[in-house]
Scaffold this motif. Structure first.
Motif, PDB file in Angstrom:
ATOM      1  N   SER A  21       4.623  -9.452   1.188  1.00 16.72           N
ATOM      2  CA  SER A  21       2.860  -9.780   1.357  1.00 16.72           C
ATOM      3  C   SER A  21       2.139  -8.290   0.990  1.00 16.72           C
ATOM      4  N   ILE A  22       2.720  -6.987   1.374  1.00 18.84           N
ATOM      5  CA  ILE A  22       2.358  -5.737   1.265  1.00 18.84           C
ATOM      6  C   ILE A  22       2.409  -5.275  -0.189  1.00 18.84           C
ATOM      7  N   LEU A  23       3.812  -5.513  -0.977  1.00 20.76           N
ATOM      8  CA  LEU A  23       3.843  -4.797  -2.184  1.00 20.76           C
ATOM      9  C   LEU A  23       3.549  -5.882  -3.209  1.00 20.76           C
ATOM     10  N   ILE A  58      -7.993  -2.427   3.441  1.00 20.76           N
ATOM     11  CA  ILE A  58      -8.512  -3.583   2.921  1.00 20.76           C
ATOM     12  C   ILE A  58      -7.259  -4.699   2.694  1.00 20.76           C
ATOM     13  N   LEU A  59      -7.696  -5.770   3.305  1.00 22.75           N
ATOM     14  CA  LEU A  59      -6.754  -6.936   3.039  1.00 22.75           C
ATOM     15  C   LEU A  59      -7.705  -7.942   1.880  1.00 22.75           C
ATOM     16  N   ARG A  60      -6.796  -8.141   0.897  1.00 26.77           N
ATOM     17  CA  ARG A  60      -7.105  -8.923  -0.222  1.00 26.77           C
ATOM     18  C   ARG A  60      -6.697 -10.233   0.109  1.00 26.77           C
ATOM     19  N   SER A  62      -5.975 -14.231  -0.954  1.00 26.39           N
ATOM     20  CA  SER A  62      -5.201 -15.034  -2.169  1.00 26.39           C
ATOM     21  C   SER A  62      -6.497 -15.363  -3.221  1.00 26.39           C
ATOM     22  N   ASP A  63      -7.565 -15.372  -2.833  1.00 23.28           N
ATOM     23  CA  ASP A  63      -8.654 -15.782  -3.681  1.00 23.28           C
ATOM     24  C   ASP A  63      -9.603 -14.637  -3.907  1.00 23.28           C
ATOM     25  N   ALA A  64      -8.913 -13.282  -4.014  1.00 19.95           N
ATOM     26  CA  ALA A  64      -9.601 -12.124  -4.259  1.00 19.95           C
ATOM     27  C   ALA A  64     -10.593 -11.435  -3.802  1.00 19.95           C
ATOM     28  N   VAL A  65     -10.784 -12.077  -2.493  1.00 20.75           N
ATOM     29  CA  VAL A  65     -11.989 -11.356  -1.690  1.00 20.75           C
ATOM     30  C   VAL A  65     -11.202 -10.380  -0.911  1.00 20.75           C
ATOM     31  N   ASP A  66     -11.979  -9.178  -0.885  1.00 14.97           N
ATOM     32  CA  ASP A  66     -11.694  -7.922  -0.341  1.00 14.97           C
ATOM     33  C   ASP A  66     -12.197  -7.898   1.054  1.00 14.97           C
ATOM     34  N   PHE A  67     -11.820  -7.663   2.025  1.00 15.72           N
ATOM     35  CA  PHE A  67     -12.188  -7.646   3.550  1.00 15.72           C
ATOM     36  C   PHE A  67     -11.760  -5.911   3.911  1.00 15.72           C
ATOM     37  N   ARG A  68     -12.783  -5.189   4.133  1.00 17.23           N
ATOM     38  CA  ARG A  68     -12.980  -3.958   4.437  1.00 17.23           C
ATOM     39  C   ARG A  68     -12.712  -3.841   5.924  1.00 17.23           C
ATOM     40  N   LEU A  69     -11.577  -3.436   6.396  1.00 19.87           N
ATOM     41  CA  LEU A  69     -11.347  -3.701   8.109  1.00 19.87           C
ATOM     42  C   LEU A  69     -11.005  -2.411   8.598  1.00 19.87           C
ATOM     43  N   HIS A  70     -10.796  -2.569   9.828  1.00 20.01           N
ATOM     44  CA  HIS A  70     -10.383  -1.354  10.777  1.00 20.01           C
ATOM     45  C   HIS A  70      -9.162  -1.344  11.163  1.00 20.01           C
ATOM     46  N   SER A  71      -8.114  -0.720  10.916  1.00 21.41           N
ATOM     47  CA  SER A  71      -6.877  -0.738  11.430  1.00 21.41           C
ATOM     48  C   SER A  71      -6.568  -0.692  12.805  1.00 21.41           C
ATOM     49  N   ALA A  72      -7.228   0.095  13.540  1.00 23.12           N
ATOM     50  CA  ALA A  72      -7.269   0.034  15.116  1.00 23.12           C
ATOM     51  C   ALA A  72      -7.528  -1.324  15.652  1.00 23.12           C
ATOM     52  N   LEU A  73      -8.504  -2.174  15.254  1.00 26.94           N
ATOM     53  CA  LEU A  73      -8.804  -3.490  15.590  1.00 26.94           C
ATOM     54  C   LEU A  73      -7.515  -4.487  15.197  1.00 26.94           C
ATOM     55  N   LEU A  74      -7.186  -4.271  14.003  1.00 31.36           N
ATOM     56  CA  LEU A  74      -6.149  -5.123  13.448  1.00 31.36           C
ATOM     57  C   LEU A  74      -4.851  -5.160  14.268  1.00 31.36           C
ATOM     58  N   SER A  75      -4.422  -3.724  14.644  1.00 28.59           N
ATOM     59  CA  SER A  75      -3.353  -3.189  15.430  1.00 28.59           C
ATOM     60  C   SER A  75      -3.484  -3.801  16.959  1.00 28.59           C
ATOM     61  N   VAL A 108      -5.006  -1.321  -0.284  1.00 26.18           N
ATOM     62  CA  VAL A 108      -5.171  -2.631  -0.338  1.00 26.18           C
ATOM     63  C   VAL A 108      -3.778  -3.302   0.048  1.00 26.18           C
ATOM     64  N   ILE A 109      -3.912  -4.424   0.992  1.00 23.14           N
ATOM     65  CA  ILE A 109      -2.922  -5.104   1.320  1.00 23.14           C
ATOM     66  C   ILE A 109      -3.253  -6.457   1.070  1.00 23.14           C
ATOM     67  N   PHE A 110      -2.102  -7.227   0.199  1.00 25.76           N
ATOM     68  CA  PHE A 110      -2.314  -8.417  -0.188  1.00 25.76           C
ATOM     69  C   PHE A 110      -1.706  -9.200   0.863  1.00 25.76           C
ATOM     70  N   VAL A 111      -2.584 -10.488   1.121  1.00 21.69           N
ATOM     71  CA  VAL A 111      -2.142 -11.380   2.038  1.00 21.69           C
ATOM     72  C   VAL A 111      -2.305 -12.703   1.308  1.00 21.69           C
ATOM     73  N   PRO A 112      -1.457 -13.809   1.722  1.00 24.14           N
ATOM     74  CA  PRO A 112      -1.434 -15.076   1.244  1.00 24.14           C
ATOM     75  C   PRO A 112      -2.704 -16.205   1.760  1.00 24.14           C
ATOM     76  N   GLU A 113      -3.296 -15.786   2.759  1.00 26.07           N
ATOM     77  CA  GLU A 113      -4.367 -16.568   3.218  1.00 26.07           C
ATOM     78  C   GLU A 113      -5.541 -16.743   2.239  1.00 26.07           C
ATOM     79  N   ASP A 114      -6.253 -17.568   2.240  1.00 23.60           N
ATOM     80  CA  ASP A 114      -7.381 -17.723   1.348  1.00 23.60           C
ATOM     81  C   ASP A 114      -8.616 -16.814   2.115  1.00 23.60           C
ATOM     82  N   SER A 115      -9.651 -16.818   1.437  1.00 30.19           N
ATOM     83  CA  SER A 115     -10.694 -15.926   2.246  1.00 30.19           C
ATOM     84  C   SER A 115     -11.427 -16.587   3.469  1.00 30.19           C
ATOM     85  N   ALA A 116     -11.642 -18.012   3.292  1.00 33.33           N
ATOM     86  CA  ALA A 116     -12.143 -18.731   4.355  1.00 33.33           C
ATOM     87  C   ALA A 116     -11.102 -18.681   5.578  1.00 33.33           C
TER      88      ALA A 116
END
Length: 180
Positions: A21-23, A58-60, A62-75, A108-116
């Motif tokens: 998912s990352i690479l 940035i989590l991108r 599967s439908d190419a929407v970029d989410f600009r996020l904070h690693s501390a919250l995700l962690s 940028v980290i690619f994830v398989p989930e759609d933006s919704a």
């Protein structure tokens, strides 16, 4: 025809690890359909998830929407996100020191989930309004993502939400409950 259908099934059946998912970016979506027009999916996503000037990852979707996020919250919200970020740091080649040497950018980290689905998941990570999933299908997708990223409080609340579909769709509720 049939060959095309068979190859897409093979692609969907391929297991996706965190490292994959990352690479590896997902297949290129039709960007024109995703990002144009006043009713694009990004318009329904809270701006806090798309435009944060202090984001460090940035989590991108599967439908190419970029989410600009904070690693501390995700962690804090997910041990899986934490591991993804730690893996990302370990694999990155150090470049020249930045002006602010304490700043870390995960890229940028690619994830398989759609933006919704990703927006719904992140609304439970960030201090945002948490709308109910609009459909059984959306609930199922969100539950799968919450399970994948190991967000226990969200899993618990979604299991309860699943019960509201019991009177009208018992068999599908049973199937989803059995899976999760």
């Amino acid at each position: 025809g049939a060959a095309k259908h068979g190859s897409s099934n093979a692609k969907k059946a391929r297991p996706v690890s965190i490292v994959t998912s990352i690479l590896e970016p997902p297949p290129s979506p039709n960007l024109a359909a995703t990002h144009t027009g006043p009713e694009s999916i990004a318009d329904s996503i809270p701006s806090e998830l798309l435009e944060s000037p202090t984001a460090d990852v940035i989590l991108r979707s599967s439908d190419a929407v970029d989410f600009r996020l904070h690693s501390a919250l995700l962690s804090l919200a997910s041990p899986v996100f934490r591991q993804m970020l730690e893996d990302r740091l370990a694999e990155r080649t150090p470049g020249p020191p930045a002006k602010d040497s304490t700043a870390v950018c995960y890229g940028v980290i690619f994830v398989p989930e759609d933006s919704a689905t990703l927006a719904a998941l992140l609304s439970h990570v960030y201090p945002l309004t948490r709308p109910s999933p609009p459909s059984f299908s959306a609930l199922k997708s969100l539950l799968a993502a919450a399970y994948k990223y190991d967000i226990a409080p969200l899993i618990s609340s979604l299991r309860l939400a699943l019960l509201s579909y019991l009177p009208s769709d018992a068999l599908r509720v049973f199937a989803v409950a059995h899976r999760f």
